[in-house]
Scaffold this motif. Structure first.
Motif, mmCIF file in Angstrom:
data_model
loop_
_atom_site.group_PDB
_atom_site.id
_atom_site.type_symbol
_atom_site.label_atom_id
_atom_site.label_comp_id
_atom_site.label_asym_id
_atom_site.label_seq_id
_atom_site.Cartn_x
_atom_site.Cartn_y
_atom_site.Cartn_z
ATOM 1 N N TRP A 689 -4.742 -15.998 12.247
ATOM 2 C CA TRP A 689 -4.744 -15.718 10.799
ATOM 3 C C TRP A 689 -5.358 -14.338 10.551
ATOM 4 O O TRP A 689 -4.805 -13.507 9.827
ATOM 5 C CB TRP A 689 -5.548 -16.792 10.075
ATOM 6 C CG TRP A 689 -5.646 -16.609 8.595
ATOM 7 C CD1 TRP A 689 -6.282 -15.606 7.938
ATOM 8 C CD2 TRP A 689 -5.089 -17.452 7.566
ATOM 9 N NE1 TRP A 689 -6.179 -15.761 6.576
ATOM 10 C CE2 TRP A 689 -5.449 -16.885 6.318
ATOM 11 C CE3 TRP A 689 -4.340 -18.624 7.580
ATOM 12 C CZ2 TRP A 689 -5.089 -17.463 5.110
ATOM 13 C CZ3 TRP A 689 -3.975 -19.202 6.369
ATOM 14 C CH2 TRP A 689 -4.347 -18.625 5.150
ATOM 15 N N ALA A 690 -6.529 -14.073 11.154
ATOM 16 C CA ALA A 690 -7.201 -12.792 10.970
ATOM 17 C C ALA A 690 -6.342 -11.644 11.495
ATOM 18 O O ALA A 690 -6.340 -10.544 10.929
ATOM 19 C CB ALA A 690 -8.563 -12.802 11.658
ATOM 20 N N PHE A 691 -5.574 -11.903 12.574
ATOM 21 C CA PHE A 691 -4.694 -10.856 13.097
ATOM 22 C C PHE A 691 -3.610 -10.509 12.076
ATOM 23 O O PHE A 691 -3.254 -9.334 11.905
ATOM 24 C CB PHE A 691 -4.058 -11.312 14.406
ATOM 25 C CG PHE A 691 -3.054 -10.354 14.967
ATOM 26 C CD1 PHE A 691 -1.689 -10.584 14.843
ATOM 27 C CD2 PHE A 691 -3.465 -9.188 15.591
ATOM 28 C CE1 PHE A 691 -0.770 -9.692 15.353
ATOM 29 C CE2 PHE A 691 -2.555 -8.279 16.092
ATOM 30 C CZ PHE A 691 -1.191 -8.535 15.969
ATOM 31 N N GLY A 692 -3.093 -11.522 11.360
ATOM 32 C CA GLY A 692 -2.112 -11.240 10.314
ATOM 33 C C GLY A 692 -2.690 -10.359 9.218
ATOM 34 O O GLY A 692 -2.032 -9.439 8.725
ATOM 35 N N VAL A 693 -3.956 -10.633 8.820
ATOM 36 C CA VAL A 693 -4.605 -9.787 7.811
ATOM 37 C C VAL A 693 -4.810 -8.373 8.352
ATOM 38 O O VAL A 693 -4.642 -7.383 7.631
ATOM 39 C CB VAL A 693 -5.949 -10.413 7.375
ATOM 40 C CG1 VAL A 693 -6.632 -9.542 6.325
ATOM 41 C CG2 VAL A 693 -5.735 -11.825 6.828
ATOM 42 N N THR A 694 -5.152 -8.262 9.645
ATOM 43 C CA THR A 694 -5.335 -6.943 10.249
ATOM 44 C C THR A 694 -4.012 -6.182 10.281
ATOM 45 O O THR A 694 -3.980 -4.959 10.069
ATOM 46 C CB THR A 694 -5.904 -7.105 11.673
ATOM 47 O OG1 THR A 694 -7.099 -7.900 11.612
ATOM 48 C CG2 THR A 694 -6.236 -5.744 12.271
ATOM 49 N N MET A 695 -2.886 -6.877 10.541
ATOM 50 C CA MET A 695 -1.576 -6.226 10.460
ATOM 51 C C MET A 695 -1.345 -5.662 9.075
ATOM 52 O O MET A 695 -0.834 -4.536 8.914
ATOM 53 C CB MET A 695 -0.473 -7.229 10.815
ATOM 54 C CG MET A 695 -0.418 -7.650 12.271
ATOM 55 S SD MET A 695 0.905 -8.867 12.569
ATOM 56 C CE MET A 695 2.372 -7.916 12.168
ATOM 57 N N TRP A 696 -1.737 -6.427 8.052
ATOM 58 C CA TRP A 696 -1.565 -5.955 6.666
ATOM 59 C C TRP A 696 -2.425 -4.719 6.421
ATOM 60 O O TRP A 696 -1.983 -3.763 5.774
ATOM 61 C CB TRP A 696 -1.949 -7.077 5.703
ATOM 62 C CG TRP A 696 -1.620 -6.792 4.272
ATOM 63 C CD1 TRP A 696 -0.479 -7.070 3.601
ATOM 64 C CD2 TRP A 696 -2.489 -6.160 3.308
ATOM 65 N NE1 TRP A 696 -0.559 -6.661 2.302
ATOM 66 C CE2 TRP A 696 -1.781 -6.096 2.095
ATOM 67 C CE3 TRP A 696 -3.768 -5.644 3.366
ATOM 68 C CZ2 TRP A 696 -2.329 -5.542 0.946
ATOM 69 C CZ3 TRP A 696 -4.320 -5.074 2.223
ATOM 70 C CH2 TRP A 696 -3.605 -5.033 1.031
ATOM 71 N N GLU A 697 -3.661 -4.710 6.936
ATOM 72 C CA GLU A 697 -4.515 -3.520 6.811
ATOM 73 C C GLU A 697 -3.844 -2.304 7.446
ATOM 74 O O GLU A 697 -3.881 -1.197 6.887
ATOM 75 C CB GLU A 697 -5.851 -3.750 7.511
ATOM 76 C CG GLU A 697 -6.842 -4.645 6.797
ATOM 77 C CD GLU A 697 -8.155 -4.678 7.544
ATOM 78 O OE1 GLU A 697 -8.273 -5.458 8.499
ATOM 79 O OE2 GLU A 697 -9.038 -3.907 7.196
ATOM 80 N N ILE A 698 -3.245 -2.517 8.601
ATOM 81 C CA ILE A 698 -2.625 -1.394 9.304
ATOM 82 C C ILE A 698 -1.436 -0.858 8.512
ATOM 83 O O ILE A 698 -1.284 0.357 8.336
ATOM 84 C CB ILE A 698 -2.215 -1.822 10.725
ATOM 85 C CG1 ILE A 698 -3.464 -2.124 11.571
ATOM 86 C CG2 ILE A 698 -1.363 -0.759 11.400
ATOM 87 C CD1 ILE A 698 -3.166 -2.730 12.928
ATOM 88 N N MET A 699 -0.584 -1.752 7.996
ATOM 89 C CA MET A 699 0.602 -1.307 7.267
ATOM 90 C C MET A 699 0.246 -0.637 5.944
ATOM 91 O O MET A 699 0.996 0.192 5.446
ATOM 92 C CB MET A 699 1.543 -2.485 7.013
ATOM 93 C CG MET A 699 2.264 -3.004 8.247
ATOM 94 S SD MET A 699 3.140 -1.718 9.189
ATOM 95 C CE MET A 699 4.216 -1.025 7.961
ATOM 96 N N THR A 700 -0.901 -0.985 5.353
ATOM 97 C CA THR A 700 -1.319 -0.362 4.086
ATOM 98 C C THR A 700 -2.241 0.817 4.322
ATOM 99 O O THR A 700 -2.811 1.355 3.371
ATOM 100 C CB THR A 700 -2.036 -1.390 3.196
ATOM 101 O OG1 THR A 700 -3.170 -1.917 3.895
ATOM 102 C CG2 THR A 700 -1.093 -2.508 2.801
ATOM 103 N N ARG A 701 -2.427 1.220 5.575
ATOM 104 C CA ARG A 701 -3.297 2.345 5.931
ATOM 105 C C ARG A 701 -4.716 2.148 5.419
ATOM 106 O O ARG A 701 -5.318 3.022 4.801
ATOM 107 C CB ARG A 701 -2.757 3.673 5.404
ATOM 108 C CG ARG A 701 -1.669 4.301 6.275
ATOM 109 C CD ARG A 701 -0.333 3.640 6.117
ATOM 110 N NE ARG A 701 0.750 4.415 6.740
ATOM 111 C CZ ARG A 701 2.001 4.019 6.775
ATOM 112 N NH1 ARG A 701 2.346 2.856 6.240
ATOM 113 N NH2 ARG A 701 2.936 4.771 7.359
ATOM 114 N N GLY A 702 -5.255 0.939 5.642
ATOM 115 C CA GLY A 702 -6.673 0.723 5.382
ATOM 116 C C GLY A 702 -7.027 0.181 4.026
ATOM 117 O O GLY A 702 -8.204 0.201 3.649
ATOM 118 N N GLN A 703 -6.073 -0.337 3.252
ATOM 119 C CA GLN A 703 -6.417 -0.934 1.961
ATOM 120 C C GLN A 703 -7.214 -2.227 2.161
ATOM 121 O O GLN A 703 -7.102 -2.895 3.192
ATOM 122 C CB GLN A 703 -5.160 -1.228 1.147
ATOM 123 C CG GLN A 703 -4.453 0.003 0.621
ATOM 124 C CD GLN A 703 -3.297 -0.350 -0.301
ATOM 125 O OE1 GLN A 703 -3.242 -1.449 -0.852
ATOM 126 N NE2 GLN A 703 -2.373 0.573 -0.467
#
Length: 870
Positions: A689-703
């Motif tokens: 689950w946390a990895f999915g959130v980290t993927m989202w952080e990466i795609m949003t460039r740190g949002q």
């Protein structure tokens, strides 16, 4: 003479330092060309590890470019560097060291920056009256000097270059016009900001009139200024009227602004009011705003009913009183409350709608006391004066007895006053008592003496040796760390890289046995944390990393113990590889918001995800659950490879497949899975689950995840079926991978190996292999034999069956789990939901092929309609 001597001693004291503390090297004056590098140095002698602060123009410099070098045990040198000097870097620099509250300063140095002119007085917007003359000012300077200024007004050049500072006289304008100035020296030309000349006009009506904190008699009125007419508002006028139908105009209120608020007091309760406002500037008044109505709430009555009387007959007792005025009632009358008592005992209260009461059985009310009060919805007001119910003859006799009692009380009062007067006169005679004279002479004071208690001094015990045995940690932990213990003498600490809740990370140089060395990062526990449990927690993280050998997991170099004076325990330091590009979250933020933004392609972002997934797959195979996976806890080395780091919350699973946290601690709520939030249960699936959130952080460039949602609201947000939305430039296939990580049923989430396989496919699409290998990826999405992740059931379907499904359904689910997905969480096929985040296409036909961004035009249009309706 004495003053001069003390001044001389003070100067000698400052020059020689305090107890041998002194600066052995001072910064030097330098002149540097704009854009080049500048470096200043200081050296200080007398402390084992001084904190040398750099100052500029009286302000402390907070910079990550400060470097320390050890000259000897009590002699340190520090440098402050500016990579690309700009005009704002020019100024006065010096070093400071604080010692027991005393500041020791170095000699100052001046940094002079040469370059194109910089503006010290730049054109700013001005507001003038139409047709009236005005001046504009512009000033710039070097070095190098001289500097000349050229004016531009309304797109036309005004005159020629003139010496700076320059004042342009304008005869007048009748409309808004733009202006700016150019400054030149031997280095080049600078252009100022563009200013605007505005024409002053009357303001617009005030806006946003609101009533706050309304009580029964007070309200606070606030509003905001509309268009000010390019001139400061000076006053505002408030008009108020009272009444629902025929209004009563109240006096106007004129007040200076800002602030744009006013409190009205002494208002009537339970009343209608209307207000409107206008504001004035130097040109004139604005129109009045629209009328705004408000209503003051009810209150308890202000006064008690008056003229309470009774009439007693053989059959009944009749009470009557005067009704209250509207101003006294302060609300809508609900009833009159009558309370009575007999023989000193209170009886049940009675309620009456009218201002009178008929009570039958008059005889039972003899010698009873009655009071009355008015009541509104808020409460009842004060009680009236009590009356005693008696026959007429008894009333006359009671009046006579009352007169007698009044006379007796008056006589007693006079006798008491005479007695008090005699007592005061007798006390004024000066007579000796056992305590001395009753009237002592003024100015004498009693003397009090005492003996100070004996003082004593305690000596600190001798500090323990810096070994693992002195830490008080468990034997197993000592055994694991014994072979990675590194002597503190081999470390030279440098600049600080970052700080956290339990300590800091500093750059350092590690000397090896053959006198070579390497650049490392040292994680130092805070010196004010002295408990064995905190130290053991820090060393446990090191013990985890000791056994890690994977390119995407940070590896332990060693552990060192730092001894400090007057501290019971040494401070542990964990030595890690130096990561050139720091943590991934900061790197992503700098790509968007840094001084020099840079572009990160989708291929690079997917490569970051692949690195993290491979590192987490390695940890899961070692039965390690991370519990704090996020972009901030992933590091980037010089090869742009991501390493999973920061194992402060990690746990090793020795039996079973989950870990339950027993106590409450600070946890990263927005990265935690649903079951972890609900039951404190952590598994490898919760790391997914946390990895999915980290993927989202990466795609949003740190949002920051879930923008606009508070930490306390996350659980309710997720349990309703809400998830992180698809980032604007995120391919649909990547979003489907990260979305699969957020299934509310943990066993329906993919494994890290499955995530690696899916991300490698997406990376290969963006980085096509040579033509001979192209068939490896042809029709991969439509292949019914394609392998799926653990727990996923692709199933089979006919060609006529719709290619839509619920992404969180998987093989082996119980019926109650399916119901949870379909109903309480607001999942698939919800009428008002956002279909993109509940169900998604698993295939397409020839007529709706995906476009370049991964979505068909039909699907995109449908999704945009859904977003509007949400």
């Amino acid at each position: 003479m004495g003053t001069c001597l003390w001044t001389l001693l003070f100067l000698l004291h400052c020059n020689e330092g305090i107890h041998g503390l002194r600066f052995t090297k001072n910064p030097s004056n330098i002149t540097v060309t704009q854009g080049n590098m500048a470096r200043l140095g200081c050296a200080f002698e007398g402390l084992s590890e001084p904190e040398i602060a750099w100052m500029k123009d009286g302000e402390k410099i907070y910079s990550s470019d400060q470097m320390y070098i050890t000259l000897d045990a009590h002699h340190w040198e520090t440098f402050h560097s500016v990579k690309s000097v700009q005009q704002q870097d020019a100024g006065k620099y010096w070093c400071e060291v604080e010692y027991h509250g005393t500041i020791i300063s170095s000699e100052p140095a001046w940094v002079t920056v040469e370059g194109v002119p910089h503006f010290v007085v730049e054109p700013s917007d001005v507001a003038v009256f139409a047709g009236e003359p005005f001046n504009l000012t512009c000033a710039a300077r070097g070095p190098p000097d001289p500097v000349e200024v050229l004016w531009w007004l309304g797109g036309e050049q005004k005159g020629d270059f003139m010496a700076s500072p320059s004042v342009l006289f304008v005869k007048g304008v009748n409309g808004s016009v733009k202006f700016y100035c150019e400054a030149r020296n031997t280095r080049g030309i600078s252009v100022s900001r563009t200013g605007t000349v505005h024409i002053k006009v009357r303001p617009d009506s005030p806006q946003g009139i609101r009533v706050h904190q309304a009580s029964e008699s007070n309200v606070t009125l606030t509003w905001s200024a509309g268009f000010t007419g390019h001139s400061r508002l000076s006053t505002c006028t408030i008009q108020m009227s009272r009444g629902a139908g025929r209004k009563v105009k109240l006096p106007d209120v004129d007040l200076p602004v800002p602030p744009f608020q006013h409190m009205f007091d002494s208002l009537l309760s339970h009343s209608n009011y209307s207000v409107r406002i206008r504001c004035d500037n130097e040109v004139g008044s604005s129109p009045f705003s629209q009328w705004v109505d408000f209503y003051t709430p009810e209150a308890a009555p202000l006064a008690a009913p008056k003229n309470l009387t009774f009439e007693l007959t053989e059959q009944q007792l009749t009470l009557s009183w005067a009704p209250l005025e509207e101003a006294e009632l302060r609300g809508r009358l609900l009833a009159y409350k009558v309370q009575w008592s007999q023989g000193g005992e209170s009886q049940d209260s009675l309620l009456f709608k009218e201002n009178y009461a008929h009570l039958s059985g008059a005889g039972r009310f003899f010698n009873s006391t009655f009071q009355v009060s008015a009541c509104t919805a808020v409460g009842c007001g004060p009680w009236s004066q009590p009356i005693l119910v008696m026959p007429a003859s008894a009333t006359q006799a009671q009046t006579q007895r009352g007169h007698i009692w009044v006379g007796l009380l008056f006589g007693l009062l006079v006798a008491t006053m005479v007695g008090l007067l005699l007592t005061v006169l007798l006390r004024k005679r000066g007579k000796e008592t056992q305590f001395g004279s009753a009237f002592t002479a003024p100015g004498t004071e009693a003397q009090v003496t005492f003996t100070a208690a004996r003082s004593f001094n305690r000596q600190y015990p001798e500090l323990p040796e810096c070994t693992l045995d002195s830490l008080g940690i468990s034997c197993d932990l000592k055994a694991k760390l014994q072979d990675v213990l590194i002597s503190e003498r081999l470390l030279t600490l440098g600049r600080m890289l970052g700080k956290g809740e339990f300590g800091s990370v500093r750059e350092a140089f590690l000397k090896t046995e053959n006198n070579s060395g390497q650049k490392v990062a040292v994680k130092v526990l805070k010196t004010d944390i002295n408990s064995t449990s905190d130290i053991e927690q820090c060393l446990k993280e090191a013990a985890y990393m000791k056994d890690f050998h994977h390119p995407n997991v940070i590896q332990l170099i060693g552990v060192s113990l730092h001894r400090r004076a007057q501290q019971r325990l040494p401070v542990p330091m964990v030595i890690l590889p130096f990561m050139k590009h720091g943590d991934l979250h900061t790197f992503l933020l700098m790509s968007r918001l840094g001084d020099e933004p840079f572009t990160l392609s989708v291929q690079i972002l997917i490569q970051f995800m692949l690195d993290i997934a491979r590192g987490m797959e390695y940890l899961s195979n070692k039965n390690i659950i991370h519990r704090d996976l996020a972009a901030r806890n992933c590091m980037l080395n010089e090869n742009m490879t991501v390493c999973v780091a920061d194992f402060g919350l990690s746990k090793k699973i020795y039996s079973g497949d989950y870990y339950r946290q027993g106590s409450v601690s600070k946890l990263p709520v927005k990265w935690i899975a649903l079951e972890s939030l609900a039951d404190n249960v952590y598994t490898t699936q919760s790391d997914v689950w946390a990895f999915g959130v980290t993927m989202w952080e990466i795609m949003t460039r740190g949002q920051t995840p879930y923008p606009g949602v508070e930490n306390s609201e996350i659980y309710e947000y997720l349990i309703k079926g809400e998830r992180l939305k698809q980032p604007p430039d995120c391919p649909v296939d990547i979003y489907e991978v990260m979305h699969s990580c957020w299934s509310p049923v943990s066993k329906c989430r993919p494994s890290f190996q499955y995530l690696i396989d899916q991300l490698e496919v997406q990376w290969a699409k963006l980085n096509p292999a040579p033509e001979k290998d192209a068939m490896l990826y042809v029709n991969l999405e439509d292949d019914e034999e394609q392998a799926s992740g653990p727990g996923f059931d692709t199933g089979t379907r006919s060609s006529d069956e719709p290619s839509w499904g619920v992404p969180w359904l998987c093989a082996g689910m119980e019926d109650d789990e399916k119901n949870w997905l379909m109903v309480p969480s607001g999942a698939a096929l919800a009428i008002d939901g956002d279909y993109r985040y509940i169900i998604g296409p698993h295939g397409t036909d020839d007529e709706t092929r995906h476009s370049d961004d991964g979505q068909s035009e039909d699907i995109r249009d449908e999704e945009e309609d859904v977003i509007i309706n949400v």
